[in-house]
Every structure is written in C-alpha cells, then in structure tokens.
Design a protein around this motif. Structure first.
Motif, PDB file in Angstrom:
ATOM      1  N   UNK A  23      38.672  39.190  31.542  1.00 62.55           N
ATOM      2  CA  UNK A  23      37.587  38.804  30.629  1.00 62.55           C
ATOM      3  C   UNK A  23      36.256  38.755  31.369  1.00 62.55           C
ATOM      4  N   UNK A  24      36.268  38.166  32.553  1.00 67.22           N
ATOM      5  CA  UNK A  24      35.041  38.105  33.347  1.00 67.22           C
ATOM      6  C   UNK A  24      34.559  39.496  33.728  1.00 67.22           C
ATOM      7  N   UNK A  25      35.463  40.362  34.173  1.00 65.53           N
ATOM      8  CA  UNK A  25      35.076  41.741  34.536  1.00 65.53           C
ATOM      9  C   UNK A  25      34.507  42.476  33.320  1.00 65.53           C
ATOM     10  N   UNK A  26      35.145  42.324  32.176  1.00 66.79           N
ATOM     11  CA  UNK A  26      34.665  42.974  30.953  1.00 66.79           C
ATOM     12  C   UNK A  26      33.269  42.501  30.571  1.00 66.79           C
ATOM     13  N   UNK A  27      32.941  41.264  30.945  1.00 68.50           N
ATOM     14  CA  UNK A  27      31.624  40.711  30.645  1.00 68.50           C
ATOM     15  C   UNK A  27      30.589  41.113  31.687  1.00 68.50           C
ATOM     16  N   UNK A  28      31.010  41.872  32.695  1.00 75.47           N
ATOM     17  CA  UNK A  28      30.079  42.367  33.698  1.00 75.47           C
ATOM     18  C   UNK A  28      30.034  41.562  34.989  1.00 75.47           C
ATOM     19  N   UNK A  29      30.918  40.596  35.137  1.00 78.21           N
ATOM     20  CA  UNK A  29      30.921  39.783  36.359  1.00 78.21           C
ATOM     21  C   UNK A  29      31.385  40.619  37.548  1.00 78.21           C
ATOM     22  N   UNK A  30      30.809  40.316  38.695  1.00 80.05           N
ATOM     23  CA  UNK A  30      31.249  40.913  39.949  1.00 80.05           C
ATOM     24  C   UNK A  30      31.952  39.799  40.721  1.00 80.05           C
ATOM     25  N   UNK A  31      33.243  39.944  40.899  1.00 81.37           N
ATOM     26  CA  UNK A  31      34.044  38.901  41.530  1.00 81.37           C
ATOM     27  C   UNK A  31      34.229  39.212  43.008  1.00 81.37           C
ATOM     28  N   UNK A  32      33.958  38.210  43.841  1.00 80.69           N
ATOM     29  CA  UNK A  32      34.159  38.369  45.270  1.00 80.69           C
ATOM     30  C   UNK A  32      34.933  37.160  45.779  1.00 80.69           C
ATOM     31  N   UNK A  33      35.683  37.346  46.833  1.00 79.79           N
ATOM     32  CA  UNK A  33      36.397  36.234  47.440  1.00 79.79           C
ATOM     33  C   UNK A  33      37.880  36.298  47.181  1.00 79.79           C
ATOM     34  N   UNK A  34      38.586  35.473  47.921  1.00 78.40           N
ATOM     35  CA  UNK A  34      40.038  35.403  47.825  1.00 78.40           C
ATOM     36  C   UNK A  34      40.453  33.986  48.157  1.00 78.40           C
ATOM     37  N   UNK A  35      41.306  33.410  47.383  1.00 79.49           N
ATOM     38  CA  UNK A  35      41.790  32.058  47.639  1.00 79.49           C
ATOM     39  C   UNK A  35      42.989  32.108  48.581  1.00 79.49           C
ATOM     40  N   UNK A  36      43.057  31.155  49.474  1.00 78.90           N
ATOM     41  CA  UNK A  36      44.204  30.999  50.349  1.00 78.90           C
ATOM     42  C   UNK A  36      45.067  29.889  49.754  1.00 78.90           C
ATOM     43  N   UNK A  37      46.340  30.137  49.601  1.00 78.82           N
ATOM     44  CA  UNK A  37      47.222  29.140  48.990  1.00 78.82           C
ATOM     45  C   UNK A  37      48.357  28.788  49.937  1.00 78.82           C
ATOM     46  N   UNK A  38      48.910  27.585  49.793  1.00 76.67           N
ATOM     47  CA  UNK A  38      50.071  27.228  50.602  1.00 76.67           C
ATOM     48  C   UNK A  38      51.288  28.065  50.194  1.00 76.67           C
ATOM     49  N   UNK A  39      52.246  28.162  51.085  1.00 75.70           N
ATOM     50  CA  UNK A  39      53.440  28.962  50.841  1.00 75.70           C
ATOM     51  C   UNK A  39      54.064  28.616  49.503  1.00 75.70           C
TER      52      UNK A  39
END
Length: 54
Positions: A23-39
C-alpha cells in the motif's frame, strides 16, 4: 532479504511485499531500511547469529 534472525535463512529474499508495504509503495513511498529481529521473534532483544545487536 529476510532471515527471521536465523543463519539458515540468511540470503532468503521475500517473494512479495506485506500488504502494508505494498500500500505504501503504491502511494509512492520510498522505503529504506531493514529491521533486525531476534531469532524466530522469540525474545525482546535483537541479538542473533545472523546480525549484530541493535
């Protein structure tokens, strides 16, 4: 790339976006970053074998 904090899954690439991301991409958002999660999302801290502590 998505590894869920597991070395076995390092290099795994998602085949599609999550609905919220699409939805965000369709609205024209440029997404950057990556979340680090526990195992396997099984802890409150983000220290795992696939990435460093965040």
């Amino acid at each position: 790339m998505t590894a869920a904090g597991d070395r076995v899954l390092q290099g795994n690439c998602a085949v599609s976006d999550a609905p919220a991301v699409a939805t965000l991409r369709d609205a024209g958002a440029v997404l950057i970053g990556k979340a680090n999660v526990p195992l396997a999302l099984a802890d409150l801290q983000s220290l795992n074998a696939a990435a460093s502590r965040v």
